[in-house]
Design a protein around this motif. Structure first.
Motif, PDB file in Angstrom:
ATOM      1  N   GLN A 410     -23.483 -21.229  -9.742  1.00 43.65           N
ATOM      2  CA  GLN A 410     -23.526 -22.633 -10.190  1.00 43.65           C
ATOM      3  C   GLN A 410     -22.241 -23.364  -9.860  1.00 43.65           C
ATOM      4  O   GLN A 410     -22.241 -24.525  -9.462  1.00 43.65           O
ATOM      5  CB  GLN A 410     -23.820 -22.716 -11.704  1.00 43.65           C
ATOM      6  CG  GLN A 410     -25.281 -22.487 -12.065  1.00 43.65           C
ATOM      7  CD  GLN A 410     -26.269 -23.212 -11.133  1.00 43.65           C
ATOM      8  OE1 GLN A 410     -26.085 -24.381 -10.779  1.00 43.65           O
ATOM      9  NE2 GLN A 410     -27.310 -22.505 -10.675  1.00 43.65           N
ATOM     10  N   LYS A 411     -21.111 -22.638  -9.984  1.00 44.49           N
ATOM     11  CA  LYS A 411     -19.814 -23.222  -9.656  1.00 44.49           C
ATOM     12  C   LYS A 411     -19.778 -23.637  -8.176  1.00 44.49           C
ATOM     13  O   LYS A 411     -19.317 -24.715  -7.819  1.00 44.49           O
ATOM     14  CB  LYS A 411     -18.741 -22.158  -9.900  1.00 44.49           C
ATOM     15  CG  LYS A 411     -17.509 -22.685 -10.529  1.00 44.49           C
ATOM     16  CD  LYS A 411     -16.583 -21.559 -10.887  1.00 44.49           C
ATOM     17  CE  LYS A 411     -16.442 -21.443 -12.389  1.00 44.49           C
ATOM     18  NZ  LYS A 411     -15.529 -20.417 -12.817  1.00 44.49           N
ATOM     19  N   ILE A 412     -20.303 -22.746  -7.329  1.00 46.42           N
ATOM     20  CA  ILE A 412     -20.305 -23.027  -5.889  1.00 46.42           C
ATOM     21  C   ILE A 412     -21.205 -24.235  -5.605  1.00 46.42           C
ATOM     22  O   ILE A 412     -20.837 -25.159  -4.871  1.00 46.42           O
ATOM     23  CB  ILE A 412     -20.765 -21.781  -5.083  1.00 46.42           C
ATOM     24  CG1 ILE A 412     -19.717 -20.664  -5.197  1.00 46.42           C
ATOM     25  CG2 ILE A 412     -21.015 -22.131  -3.613  1.00 46.42           C
ATOM     26  CD1 ILE A 412     -20.115 -19.343  -4.589  1.00 46.42           C
ATOM     27  N   ILE A 413     -22.382 -24.233  -6.235  1.00 43.92           N
ATOM     28  CA  ILE A 413     -23.331 -25.331  -6.004  1.00 43.92           C
ATOM     29  C   ILE A 413     -22.707 -26.669  -6.422  1.00 43.92           C
ATOM     30  O   ILE A 413     -22.810 -27.677  -5.718  1.00 43.92           O
ATOM     31  CB  ILE A 413     -24.664 -25.043  -6.738  1.00 43.92           C
ATOM     32  CG1 ILE A 413     -25.406 -23.910  -6.004  1.00 43.92           C
ATOM     33  CG2 ILE A 413     -25.536 -26.305  -6.819  1.00 43.92           C
ATOM     34  CD1 ILE A 413     -26.699 -23.457  -6.633  1.00 43.92           C
ATOM     35  N   GLU A 414     -22.002 -26.650  -7.573  1.00 42.20           N
ATOM     36  CA  GLU A 414     -21.356 -27.893  -8.046  1.00 42.20           C
ATOM     37  C   GLU A 414     -20.286 -28.360  -7.076  1.00 42.20           C
ATOM     38  O   GLU A 414     -20.164 -29.550  -6.771  1.00 42.20           O
ATOM     39  CB  GLU A 414     -20.684 -27.645  -9.409  1.00 42.20           C
ATOM     40  CG  GLU A 414     -21.609 -27.847 -10.583  1.00 42.20           C
ATOM     41  CD  GLU A 414     -21.014 -27.262 -11.855  1.00 42.20           C
ATOM     42  OE1 GLU A 414     -19.781 -27.327 -12.041  1.00 42.20           O
ATOM     43  OE2 GLU A 414     -21.799 -26.705 -12.665  1.00 42.20           O
ATOM     44  N   LYS A 415     -19.507 -27.394  -6.581  1.00 40.47           N
ATOM     45  CA  LYS A 415     -18.402 -27.769  -5.684  1.00 40.47           C
ATOM     46  C   LYS A 415     -18.950 -28.297  -4.350  1.00 40.47           C
ATOM     47  O   LYS A 415     -18.394 -29.228  -3.770  1.00 40.47           O
ATOM     48  CB  LYS A 415     -17.506 -26.547  -5.458  1.00 40.47           C
ATOM     49  CG  LYS A 415     -16.154 -26.913  -4.914  1.00 40.47           C
ATOM     50  CD  LYS A 415     -15.145 -25.821  -5.172  1.00 40.47           C
ATOM     51  CE  LYS A 415     -13.922 -26.017  -4.307  1.00 40.47           C
ATOM     52  NZ  LYS A 415     -12.865 -25.092  -4.580  1.00 40.47           N
ATOM     53  N   VAL A 416     -20.034 -27.687  -3.879  1.00 41.81           N
ATOM     54  CA  VAL A 416     -20.654 -28.155  -2.630  1.00 41.81           C
ATOM     55  C   VAL A 416     -21.170 -29.578  -2.835  1.00 41.81           C
ATOM     56  O   VAL A 416     -21.031 -30.447  -1.976  1.00 41.81           O
ATOM     57  CB  VAL A 416     -21.785 -27.192  -2.187  1.00 41.81           C
ATOM     58  CG1 VAL A 416     -22.652 -27.797  -1.105  1.00 41.81           C
ATOM     59  CG2 VAL A 416     -21.200 -25.869  -1.697  1.00 41.81           C
TER      60      VAL A 416
END
Ligand SMILES: Cc1cc2nc3c(=O)[nH]c(=O)nc-3n(C[C@H](O)[C@H](O)[C@H](O)COP(=O)(O)OP(=O)(O)OC[C@H]3O[C@@H](n4cnc5c(N)ncnc54)[C@H](O)[C@@H]3O)c2cc1C
Length: 507
Positions: A410-416
């Motif tokens: 989820q962290k990666i998705i948010e940052k993307v």
């Protein structure tokens, strides 16, 4: 004909096997998985193809030399591709920087984006080349334990110029001495991760990597990096190498085997510590020489059941290189804002490395690396889709239970979303995951380290396992945990050095 058993069909093992077969040895590779390639493997499912590990290769001449020595025309097997933009960098500040393969263009881009004089940036690359010229021959191409390596003009020049190899500063200190802009320093600090190290600890000698990537060049392969594993396997088979897949080696059998009491099966024993083969379950495979492409610690501790000899103890205590968490995502849609190789930087690089190496935890704000091979090989993804290899650096040895994969995802998705304005939430139509623990399970790399031991201190090069065992007669090492270290070109060189030592010393 002397018989060699190579444990493991990683790129290091394949390199050793090819060279030894060419020299006239009878060679068998014994591989625990059902496919060759080790970390350089592929996933090919549901219309998406992914390289599982390496995504960029450097020093292509090392591969060319292997094919030439083996008597094969490399062009018939591999098509090297040099992307115009080697990597697109995204910063939390909103800045975007393209790392052009063309060094002149790259210097211009850096000068423009970071307001640094061209001359300073050029002198940085000259400095990196100088380190390469002084160290490569000594540290990369030859065994580190042979007198002949040091008794020649080039080695003498290196020894006389030791301060110039910059081993007393860290990479970060050296980079900060060249540049003012923190984001530019971050860009060059990133090269420590090319061998799984921390730029705030690794010696500045590793700034050699920038010359390797921009002076010599960074490449990918048509058909993906896995085509290298496939091509090397092909060449090995053509040279008569026998490859036994699905054969985990449980033990390296010694002439007087302490564990199983096999006393050389009736033969007179001169040297109880001489290797005589390997055991896979009940099956014994005889050998005059054993080359281990398995992790060095794993070889000593598990395959030799030995934690007492000096290298076994020493090696276990050295700090492993970083590991990785990789998401292989089949993504709907095409995204021109991304290149084949992309990096989304973290806000606080120092903190990220402290979390990885000192705290042993998943970084709170990880730098994200995205590799999309379908940008160049459209068949690697379904129509109107892309194959995203999304990787973050991880501490080695992190247990699966402690790793909350969903929250990292989820962290990666948010940052993307924040950086690229791409909402992946409903776009991921295929997913596979690789964790540090899985890397250890699949390839026996202790703690899931990607590159053997880290280079987080200036003595790392001297701590790596020599390619010839002093304790066990007839035992040799190749692969990322042995000299000269991890990464595609170096493991291929390790196979060369091991095979040269076998020609010299044999058993
Ligand atoms: C996610 C990731 C990204 C990477 N990115 C890059 C990159 O961009 N560029 C780059 O140059 N490098 C990269 N690397 C590193 C590179 O992949 C490795 O350094 C290199 O492929 C390692 O080769 P190796 O010969 O050391 O062994 P490995 O690939 O580890 O292979 C060892 C083989 O030995 C087998 N084996 C081990 N023990 C036994 C046993 N007991 N019995 C039988 N078989 C055994 C294993 O199954 C395996 O097949 C990356 C690695 C990973 C995982």
């Amino acid at each position: 004909m002397k018989k060699v058993v190579v444990i493991g069909a990683g790129l290091g093992g394949l390199s050793a096997a090819i060279r030894l077969a060419k020299k006239g040895f009878s060679v068998t590779i014994v591989e625990q998985n059902n496919k060759t390639g080790g970390k350089a493997n592929e996933i090919n499912e549901e219309g998406f193809r992914f390289d599982t590990g390496p995504s960029l290769l450097t020093m292509p001449f090392v591969i060319e030399e292997l094919f030439t020595e083996a008597g094969f025309e490399i062009g018939e097997y591999l098509d090297f591709v040099q992307p115009e933009v080697l990597c697109r960098y995204f910063y939390p500040s909103g800045k975007e920087v393209d790392a052009w393969s063309d060094l002149d263009k790259f210097v211009n881009e850096l000068s423009l984006k970071f307001d640094e004089p061209r001359g300073v940036i050029q002198s940085y690359f000259d400095y990196s080349k100088k380190i390469y010229d002084l160290t490569a021959e000594l540290f990369l191409f030859k065994s580190f334990r042979e007198y002949s390596t040091f008794l020649n003009k080039k080695a003498l020049k290196t020894l006389l110029n030791l301060p110039k190899i910059d081993s007393f500063r860290t990479m970060h200190q050296a980079n900060a001495s060249f540049f003012k802009h923190p984001e530019l320093i971050q860009l060059f600090d990133r090269y420590a991760t090319y061998n799984g190290s921390d730029p705030y600890k690794a010696p500045a000698t590793l700034n050699i990597i920038q010359h390797v990537e921009y002076g010599i060049g960074g490449f990918t392969l048509k058909g993906g990096i896995y085509s290298l594993s496939r091509a090397m396997t092909d060449v090995a088979l053509k040279l008569g190498v026998e490859i036994l897949a699905n054969h985990p080696v449980d033990e390296i059998v010694l002439a007087c085997n302490k564990v199983h009491g096999v006393c050389c099966r009736g033969k007179v024993i001169d040297d109880p510590n001489k290797v005589i083969g390997v055991r896979c379950g009940e099956k014994l495979i005889d050998a005059d020489i054993v080359v281990s492409n398995s992790d060095v610690t794993n070889t000593y501790r598990k395959l030799l059941n030995d934690s007492q000899v000096t290298p076994a103890r020493k090696y276990y205590k050295t700090e492993p290189s970083s590991s990785a968490l990789v998401f292989y995502w089949g993504v709907q849609g095409e995204y021109p804002q991304l290149k084949m190789h992309n990096v989304i930087f973290s806000e606080d690089y120092k903190k990220e490395f402290t979390e990885i190496f000192d705290d042993g935890k998943v970084p709170n704000d990880p730098t994200i690396y995205i590799y999309i091979s379908s940008k160049y090989n459209p068949t690697d993804a379904v129509e109107c889709g892309e194959n995203w290899f999304v990787m973050i650096n991880m501490p080695p040895g992190k247990e699966k239970t402690e790793l909350d994969i969903e929250s990292v995802k989820q962290k990666i998705i948010e940052k993307v979303k924040k950086t690229l304005n791409i909402d992946l939430n409903k776009k991921i139509i295929f997913e596979k995951i690789l964790t540090p623990q899985m890397i250890e399970e699949k390839t026996s790399s202790v703690f899931g380290s990607l590159y053997g031991i880290s280079s987080n201190n200036r003595f790392a090069a001297f701590l790596r396992q020599d390619n010839r065992s002093k304790e066990y007669n007839g035992l040799y090492f190749c692969g990322g945990s042995a000299h000269p270290g991890g990464g595609i070109p170096l493991v291929i060189l390790s196979g060369k050095i091991a095979s040269d030592l076998i020609s010299k010393y044999g058993v």
